[in-house]
Design an enzyme around this catalytic site. Sequence first.
Site, short mmCIF file in Angstrom:
data_model
loop_
_atom_site.label_atom_id
_atom_site.label_comp_id
_atom_site.label_asym_id
_atom_site.label_seq_id
_atom_site.Cartn_x
_atom_site.Cartn_y
_atom_site.Cartn_z
N ASP A 241 -3.53 -8.47 59.80
CA ASP A 241 -3.34 -7.78 60.40
C ASP A 241 -3.83 -8.02 62.40
O ASP A 241 -3.87 -7.51 63.41
CB ASP A 241 -3.28 -6.70 60.96
CG ASP A 241 -4.57 -5.47 60.47
OD1 ASP A 241 -5.94 -6.86 60.59
OD2 ASP A 241 -4.44 -4.60 60.20
N HIS A 244 -7.70 -6.81 60.44
CA HIS A 244 -9.57 -6.46 59.18
C HIS A 244 -9.56 -7.45 58.86
O HIS A 244 -11.21 -7.74 58.64
CB HIS A 244 -8.38 -5.74 58.04
CG HIS A 244 -7.76 -4.21 58.14
ND1 HIS A 244 -7.37 -4.40 58.92
CD2 HIS A 244 -8.32 -3.68 57.63
CE1 HIS A 244 -7.25 -1.98 58.80
NE2 HIS A 244 -7.58 -3.01 58.06
N ASP A 266 -1.44 -2.25 53.44
CA ASP A 266 -2.49 -1.40 53.77
C ASP A 266 -1.76 -0.05 55.09
O ASP A 266 -2.80 0.71 54.87
CB ASP A 266 -3.41 -1.64 53.50
CG ASP A 266 -4.48 -0.72 53.57
OD1 ASP A 266 -4.26 0.32 52.45
OD2 ASP A 266 -5.87 -0.76 53.24
FE FE Z 1 -5.72 1.23 51.20
#
Ligand code: FE
Length: 373
Positions: A241, A244, A266
């Site tokens: 993204d 991260h 996630d």
């Molecule tokens: Fe997670």
Amino acid sequence: MKSIVNAKIVTSKEVLEGYVLTFNKKIISLNREIPKDTELIDAKGLYLSAGFIDIHIHGSNGYDVMDATPKALEEISKSILKTGTTSFLATTMTMSQEQITKALQNVQSFKQQEGARVLGVHLEGPFINPIKHGAQDPKHIQKPNIELIEPFMDIVKMITIAPEVEAGEEFIGYIKEHFPHIVLSIGHSNATYNEAKESFSWGVSHATHLFNAMNPLHHREPGIVGAILEADEVSCDIIADLIHIHPSFFKLLNRLKREQLILITDAMRAGCLKEGISEIGGQKVIVKDGEARLEDGTLAGSVLKLNEALRNFYKYTNISLSELINMVTVLPAKKLGLDIGFLEKGYKADLVLFDNEFRVHKSYINGIKTKIR
Ligand code: FE
């Protein structure tokens, strides 16, 4: 029987033009011929690939797997169709034993009608290291304990665990022996390089969101990252993204882990929603500028969409489209031992049609057109 024509067909090896993909529930053929008595679908020059698989997603559209309701699974399933995802692992969080049990029971009894296919559960915690809890509530972290999850072994497909904690080795050994289909993934872990390597010999074969919730790479203590980069047989996934991990790592990781690198989202319940206040694992989350953070600033999952992850990764690397798409199709499918992910005869007809910007126009699950909203 349906046949898609006029598509740029992204197989695991190349992009084909002038070919026809024919399918019913499963893929029947991929060649230059249009069979008789088939329903023709004109792709109008869009890309066609296998449907995307997200092996780490907590929620979307205001709902979370930990809500433990059929409605939550339905809403997540339907809302992520627009990201090209046609199947996913419902991912749990470190919460109370009671809440985890409820979430697992909910997936186990879920009767799916439509939306992206629920492949099973990715158990993220509670068997993790409190030092690297990230956005998982540390008060619910437990010692690895098979009893908590044993009734759900039919749906558990992946477990993120810190192998270095007390009883870690025994737990991993037990799973490896009795439930070899479950992928054991190192994550939310404070393992050293040596501990990580040792855990690979016990049965750990993957790493969860490499770089996040683990020690950074250090030239004198390479840690989990160093152990993963070195181990050809161990795969890993990343949250691409641009928050991260720095995108400069995309090229590097692609070079080092080519056939072993999977993209995940996630995503948490604020995924596919407008920004604002949200929640994860019983904790308040502020979603702003594409970032989801706890009040103390800790990253709390993401609001990434899987097609955006592809766009991001593609932008910062020079890989082929086939290699890129493999990261969300072939590689997760192989890792979990699934009959999806390939555009080859006999595989389930989970398909996605997308454009140059990775915007999703249409998808099919089991050969049936989905209702993207
Ligand atoms: Fe997670």
